[in-house]
Structure formats: C-alpha cells, structure tokens
Enzyme design. Structure first.
Site, PDB file in Angstrom:
ATOM      1  CE  LYS A  98      18.912  37.528  15.226  1.00 19.42           C
ATOM      2  NZ  LYS A  98      18.460  36.578  15.901  1.00 19.42           N
ATOM      3  CE  LYS A 103      16.000  31.317  13.503  1.00 24.01           C
ATOM      4  NZ  LYS A 103      16.688  32.006  14.724  1.00 24.01           N
ATOM      5  CG  ASP A 137       2.356  25.690  15.767  1.00 26.48           C
ATOM      6  OD1 ASP A 137       1.651  25.041  15.374  1.00 26.48           O
ATOM      7  OD2 ASP A 137       2.919  25.753  17.029  1.00 26.48           O
ATOM      8  CB  THR A 148      -0.445  28.351  16.606  1.00 19.76           C
ATOM      9  OG1 THR A 148      -1.742  27.330  16.956  1.00 19.76           O
ATOM     10  CG2 THR A 148       0.364  28.442  17.820  1.00 19.76           C
ATOM     11  CB  SER A 185      24.354  30.861   9.837  1.00 15.18           C
ATOM     12  OG  SER A 185      24.004  30.712  11.084  1.00 15.18           O
ATOM     13  N   GLY A 190      31.689  36.428  11.765  1.00 13.62           N
ATOM     14  CA  GLY A 190      32.442  36.382  13.166  1.00 13.62           C
ATOM     15  C   GLY A 190      32.457  35.048  13.777  1.00 13.62           C
TER      16      GLY A 190
END
Ligand code: BMP
Length: 259
Positions: free
Chosen positions: A51, A85, A88, A92, A141, A208
């Site tokens: 990612k 993420k 909009d 867009t 998170s 973690g």
C-alpha cells in the site's frame, strides 16, 4: 480481467501471507525511491500486497517514482494499493482514480462520507470497468475516529445507525473489494464482519505501533493486516515482515479451526 479481490486472495495463498506492507518511508529520506525499491525486495516473500500513501506520492510524484514502485511490486507479483482515501465530488474522484490506474495501481481507498450519487458512484462504475478494486474506510484506527465513525447517520435503513454500520452495509451494497476497520478496535471488526456476510474482506491497519494486537484482529475477523512502521522501523525489515506473516497465518489457521 480478474477482480482485485480475487487477485489478492491468490497472492495471499501463494505466500501464505495476510500482511500488506504500508510503504510509508519518511519523505525526507535521501534516495527515497531506491530505499522504497529495496524494501519491496526485502519483504516481497512475506507480504501479499503493498500500500502506497502520500509519504511517497508527495516527494516522488506519481510518474516520477511512484509508478516505478508499482511496476516493481508487480514484477515481484504483488498487487499495489493507492491509499488516496478519495473524498471529493464524483467527477474529481474519477479524475484521481483515472490517474492512479494509469500509474498501474490495482486498488484505491475511498471515504464513504461523500456518499454515492455524484460522489463515489462514478468511481465504482469506472473501477469495475477497469477491473480495479476499491476499499471503503469503515472505521479508522486512530482514537479520534470515534468522534465521527460512531455518529448516528440517517441513511435510509429505518432508525439512525452508527456511521460504521452504515458504511459496512454500503461496502456490501456497493460490491466493494474491502472494508477498512482499525485493528485497534477488534470488537468493531466482529460487528462489521457480521454485516459483510463474508462477501467483502476486512483490511485492518493499526497493528503494532498504533497498539492493535495482530492475533486479536485476525481472531475477530480481519482478512488482511496493513502494517507500516513495525516493519519499516525494524533493524531487519525482511525478518520483521516474515515474523508478522507467520503469526498472522497461524492466527488465521486457529480462526478457521474454531469455526
Ligand atoms: P502503521 O502500521 O505504521 O501504523 O501504518 C498504518 C498505515 O495504515 C498507514 O499508512 C496509515 O495511513 C494507514 N491507515 C491507518 O493507519 N488507519 C486507518 O484507519 C486507515 C489507514 O489507511
């Protein structure tokens, strides 16, 4: 073209790994691109995908370096997710999606807060046409996520419901490839899992450094764990990734045994 959700399952089975590397190197690092490429090669046997975030996109640029990371990930057999993420208006969002797909990304993250019509609908339509995946932020998170993801939303399901439950239902209705739920809240993973009826996978960041327990997250139903700093800050990132891979695979085996 094969669906992203199926491609990541294959990658995961091949390496017996549920770990997705969050390649969040410090953007001020010298030789950032080379370090990113080296890290990918160090962990490639232990992770099932990578990612990429703004950490790399801002300093390197999409076609100045990020595209090379994506290309290298593919040569190692790893799907690449852009953590943009999207949040909009639809036109867009669609432009952003088009450019990320041009750079080779296999999937993107999207924020459900912008809603469907003239929000995420154009991106879902476009992504399906392109055989790409979309992962819906369902419960983040970090601590402050409670301030919004717990808020009641009126979303046409009778009584108002906490936003994360609405987002989980949307992830299912929209045929998303994944729902993102923080590993820091295993009880929410359990609830979201129930709503998703096994049709949408759960991607969990927060193991973690953010305090989430890998074993708890997997036991609660997380299908993939997104891990950055616990690998990146380790003296030996390859070994750190391998140890997480082994733990997650074992935890998943115990979950399968228990059901
Ligand atoms: P780390 O393992 O270093 O905490 O990194 C987690 C990664 O997952 C980061 O890239 C972060 O932006 C992302 N992430 C998160 O931590 N929580 C969320 O709710 C959603 C995310 O995308």
């Amino acid at each position: 073209m094969e669906k992203f959700a199926d491609r990541i399952v294959k990658s995961s089975k091949k390496r017996r790994s549920k770990i997705i590397l969050a390649l969040d190197l410090n953007p001020s690092t010298s030789n950032l691109l080379d370090k990113g490429l080296k890290l990918l090669s160090q962990v490639s046997q232990s992770v099932c995908a990578v990612k990429i975030n703004r950490h790399m996109l801002l300093p390197l640029g999409l076609f100045g370096g990020v595209e090379r990371l994506v290309d290298y990930a593919h040569r190692l057999g790893l799907p690449a997710i852009m953590d943009c993420k999207l949040n909009d208006i639809g036109s867009t969002n669609r432009v952003m999606a088009e450019w990320f797909f041009k750079a080779g990304f296999d999937a993107l993250t999207v924020s459900p807060y912008v809603g469907w019509e003239e929000g995420l609908e154009p991106v879902f339509r476009f992504s399906k046409e392109q055989g790409k995946g979309l992962l819906v932020l369902t419960y983040m998170s970090h601590k402050g996520a409670e301030q919004t993801f717990e808020r009641a939303l009126l979303a046409g399901y009778g009584k108002p419901k906490p936003a994360y439950k609405v987002f989980a239902r949307w992830a299912l209705e929209w045929k998303a490839d994944g729902a993102i739920v923080g590993a820091t809240r295993p009880e929410k993973i359990v609830e979201v899992k129930r709503i998703l009826k096994g049709e949408v996978s759960i991607y969990s960041p927060g193991v973690g450094v953010q305090g989430g327990s890998l074993e708890e997250a997997v036991k609660s139903g997380a299908d993939y764990l997104i891990v950055g700093r616990s690998i990146l800050r380790a003296e030996n990132p390859g070994e750190a990734a391998e140890s997480l891979r082994e733990r997650a695979w074992k935890a998943a085996g115990r979950r399968r045994g228990a059901t």
